[in-house]
Write an enzyme that holds these catalytic residues in place. Structure first.
Site, mmCIF file in Angstrom:
data_model
loop_
_atom_site.group_PDB
_atom_site.id
_atom_site.type_symbol
_atom_site.label_atom_id
_atom_site.label_comp_id
_atom_site.label_asym_id
_atom_site.label_seq_id
_atom_site.Cartn_x
_atom_site.Cartn_y
_atom_site.Cartn_z
ATOM 1 N N ASN A 151 0.631 -0.899 0.101
ATOM 2 C CA ASN A 151 -0.002 -0.276 -0.164
ATOM 3 C C ASN A 151 0.733 1.386 -0.281
ATOM 4 O OD1 ASN A 151 0.746 -1.073 2.700
ATOM 5 N ND2 ASN A 151 -0.661 0.709 3.716
ATOM 6 N N GLU A 249 4.735 -3.669 12.466
ATOM 7 C CA GLU A 249 3.319 -2.723 12.200
ATOM 8 C C GLU A 249 1.895 -3.042 11.593
ATOM 9 O OE1 GLU A 249 0.498 -0.239 11.501
ATOM 10 O OE2 GLU A 249 2.220 0.422 9.691
ATOM 11 N N GLU A 461 8.271 3.249 15.317
ATOM 12 C CA GLU A 461 8.909 3.709 14.077
ATOM 13 C C GLU A 461 8.942 5.331 13.709
ATOM 14 O OE1 GLU A 461 8.739 0.744 10.742
ATOM 15 O OE2 GLU A 461 6.404 1.288 10.701
#
Length: 481
Positions: A151, A249, A461
């Site tokens: 994505n 994530e 992150e």
């Protein structure tokens, strides 16, 4: 249309294998748009060996020299932005504006972490022993396996590569099979900027073919992954017994709360941007909208009007605001989720179908569902498409409970003019990212990013926090005389 053949990077060389993975434009999947090498297990093993050699060189390279490489890579990304953005649009379907923004943000990541090269990397600490000076320092962990999704095919590799490389690690990057060409453009920029041989390798090919070789390598020190919970949990378990640190994530089921005192137009604009931008294919997309009962119907009408005005079409067309989903499988999955929601009692306020004008693409019209209850699958599960569900709530108390009624905890937003309500919302929602009067998406490179619960691992992150994952701490005591 001609099919572009690309090489992949391993050991400082650009190679072909004679075997290929075809890449398709989701706006029209009748013929492939590009192809990349399909590596074999032996190729992956050689890539890891080269990464181990590259790490020994890169960790001894001055952090200031590492920074020069990252700065130059950022400059090359900007110089080549038009070509890279076109690749993103072709293989993922993003609009021109979305793809251009992605390339710019990728460059920002490399600049930001290059700038950290001049920051302290350790501290002096007191020692009870006479004549002893003690300090601790951060040093790279070694070879990192980075597994990235389709994505955000430039941003996500950049989000991982920039801090990993700045800290002195080597990286084997496994991009998604649907969108590998964007990662290869990123690798080209780093290679051309002077990254030493082996420090970065790109393992192109089908995950099912490469996973055994990728996961079995004994030289892996850390794994960073962005993607589905199913794959993330499989990776976490695979490395749990090997003392390999894991960063995940994962999914989200992000909520935006609209209170009665909110600016309803601004709230609707934010939901449209976060819910239908990138065709809903991002982890921070708004998918649940909780509206205070007294303004629910008025807000629903505003939201419907704004979403209905979105231009759906191929990302390469300048007027497009909502492009295709990444693949036929993703399109069919989203349509199945909508059908199940209707079967379970939800009503379609807008969309729920495919545009007739694009029969060969992976399109789903922007969709708004009402009458959604907590027992429905669409309330619980991540759809990852242009689908927003509406639910009326009585007040802030019920809204906070509804936000937290999820296995996920990535992002949430509240729209209100009440400062006390905003602060209470930020305090009480169980999410790693909280927004007030703005979108659930759009976090900048220097802002720590990551979720709670099933949305990810404890390692954040972005920002200075990201460096913690890619470094280990060594304490050194020196006795004088």
């Amino acid at each position: 249309m001609s099919v572009q053949s690309m090489k992949t990077l391993t050991g400082g060389r650009w190679i072909e294998t004679g075997r290929w993975v075809e890449v398709f434009d989701p706006a029209d999947v009748r013929t492939p748009a590009a192809r990349v090498p399909a590596l074999a297990a032996s190729d992956v093993e050689a890539m890891f060996a080269a990464a181990a050699d590259g790490f020994r060189t890169w960790r001894r390279t001055s952090p200031l020299q590492r920074a020069r490489v990252l700065f130059q890579a950022a400059a090359l990304l900007r110089e080549r932005a038009a070509d890279i953005a076109a690749a993103v649009t072709t293989e993922m379907g993003k609009t021109r504006a979305e793809a251009a923004g992605e390339v710019e943000k990728a460059a920002d990541f490399f600049e930001y972490y290059a700038g950290l090269a001049r920051e302290p990397y350790g501290h002096l600490v007191h020692d009870a022993r006479p004549g002893t000076e003690t300090h601790y320092r951060r040093e790279p962990v070694g070879v990192v396996l980075a597994v990235t999704p389709w994505n955000d095919p430039v941003i996500t590799p950049a989000r991982k590569l920039a801090p990993a490389l700045a800290a002195g690690n080597a990286v084997v990057l496994k991009p998604a099979s649907e969108t590998p060409t964007s990662a290869l453009h990123l690798a080209r920029a780093l290679h051309d900027a002077g990254l030493p041989a082996g420090v970065l390798g790109v393992a192109t090919g089908r995950s099912k073919d490469l996973s055994p070789a990728l996961l079995a390598n004994a030289g892996i020190a850390a794994v960073t992954f962005t993607g589905s919970n199913e794959v993330g949990e499989r990776l976490r378990r695979a490395f749990a017994d090997r003392n390999v640190r894991f960063q995940g994530e994962l999914g989200g089921k992000n909520a935006t709360v609209v209170l009665a005192d909110a600016d309803l137009d601004a709230a609707a604009d934010a939901v449209v941007a976060a819910g239908f931008g990138q065709t809903g294919q991002r982890c921070t997309a708004t998918s649940r909208v909780l509206v205070e009962h007294s303004v629910h119907d008025r807000f629903a009408a505003i939201l419907e009007s704004k979403a209905a005005a979105l231009a759906v079409g191929p990302g390469a067309e300048p007027e497009t605001q909502c492009g295709p989903l990444v693949s036929p499988a993703q399109r069919d999955s989203v349509l199945a989720d909508i059908a199940l929601a209707v079967e379970q009692g939800a009503a379609v306020l807008l969309g729920g179908d495919v545009p007739a004008a694009h029969p060969h693409g992976c399109f789903v019209n922007p969709t708004i569902l009402t009458g959604v209850t907590p027992g429905m699958d669409v309330w619980r599960h991540e759809v990852f498409g242009p689908v927003v569900v509406l639910r009326a709530v009585a007040d802030l108390d019920e809204a906070i409970d509804a936000v937290n009624d999820s296995d996920f905890g990535l992002a949430a937003a509240v729209f209100t003019r009440d400062l006390a309500a905003a602060h209470r919302f930020a305090d009480e929602v169980e999410c790693g990212q909280v927004a007030v009067n703005t979108t659930t998406s759009g976090w900048d490179v220097h802002q720590p990013f990551g979720g709670f619960r099933d949305s990810g691992s404890p390692f954040k992150e972005q920002g200075a926090e990201a460096v913690r994952f890619y470094t280990r701490v060594k304490t050194v005591a020196v006795r004088h005389g």
